[in-house]
Design a protein around this motif. Structure first.
Motif, mmCIF file in Angstrom:
data_model
loop_
_atom_site.group_PDB
_atom_site.id
_atom_site.type_symbol
_atom_site.label_atom_id
_atom_site.label_comp_id
_atom_site.label_asym_id
_atom_site.label_seq_id
_atom_site.Cartn_x
_atom_site.Cartn_y
_atom_site.Cartn_z
ATOM 1 N N ILE A 146 0.872 -1.173 0.000
ATOM 2 C CA ILE A 146 0.000 0.000 0.000
ATOM 3 C C ILE A 146 0.911 1.226 0.000
ATOM 4 C CG2 ILE A 146 -1.703 1.308 1.300
ATOM 5 C CD1 ILE A 146 -2.741 -1.324 2.405
ATOM 6 N N THR A 152 3.326 -1.418 4.927
ATOM 7 C CA THR A 152 1.916 -1.778 4.848
ATOM 8 C C THR A 152 1.651 -2.555 3.562
ATOM 9 O OG1 THR A 152 1.482 0.317 5.957
ATOM 10 C CG2 THR A 152 -0.399 -0.840 5.055
ATOM 11 N N VAL A 208 -1.376 -5.214 1.373
ATOM 12 C CA VAL A 208 -2.654 -5.905 1.236
ATOM 13 C C VAL A 208 -2.308 -7.382 1.201
ATOM 14 C CG1 VAL A 208 -4.636 -6.334 -0.247
ATOM 15 C CG2 VAL A 208 -3.732 -4.028 -0.031
ATOM 16 N N THR A 268 -2.767 -6.580 11.959
ATOM 17 C CA THR A 268 -3.663 -6.788 10.826
ATOM 18 C C THR A 268 -5.007 -6.106 11.073
ATOM 19 O OG1 THR A 268 -4.477 -8.870 11.731
ATOM 20 C CG2 THR A 268 -2.624 -8.993 10.193
ATOM 21 N N LYS A 279 -5.525 -5.788 5.603
ATOM 22 C CA LYS A 279 -4.308 -4.986 5.586
ATOM 23 C C LYS A 279 -3.388 -5.467 6.699
ATOM 24 C CE LYS A 279 -4.309 -0.655 7.193
ATOM 25 N NZ LYS A 279 -4.498 0.811 7.234
#
Length: 95
Positions: free
Chosen positions: A11, A27, A29, A56, A78
């Protein structure tokens, strides 16, 4: 679950960039079925770094409209991964 299927993409947002610079947190996904231990193993093996902690968050998909048509975005997960001191992951946006 295969390691390459756990992490989907990084991300890259303003907040994620600030976390990376300030706290050495990255970070991603990730797969919705992956747990913290699997995410830690995947990051350590793919990027050759030492992970200190993993946090998470699950996000529910939202309904979206495009004119007369409506649909739903998918649910997603995430993961925020904190690396050890002196560790770093080279991202595509930095190259």
């Amino acid at each position: 679950m295969e390691i390459r299927n756990i992490i989907k993409r990084p991300i890259v947002t303003e907040k994620a960039t600030l976390l990376k610079e300030k706290d050495n947190k990255y970070t991603f996904v990730v797969n919705r079925d992956a747990n913290k231990f699997q995410i830690k193993q995947a990051v350590e093996s793919l990027f050759n770094v030492k992970v200190e902690s993993v946090h998470t968050s699950n996000y529910a998909g939202k309904s979206k409209r495009m004119g007369a048509h409506s649909g739903y975005k998918s649910d997603w997960k995430k993961a925020m991964v904190k690396l050890g001191a002196g560790q770093e992951i080279q991202m595509v946006d930095e190259v």
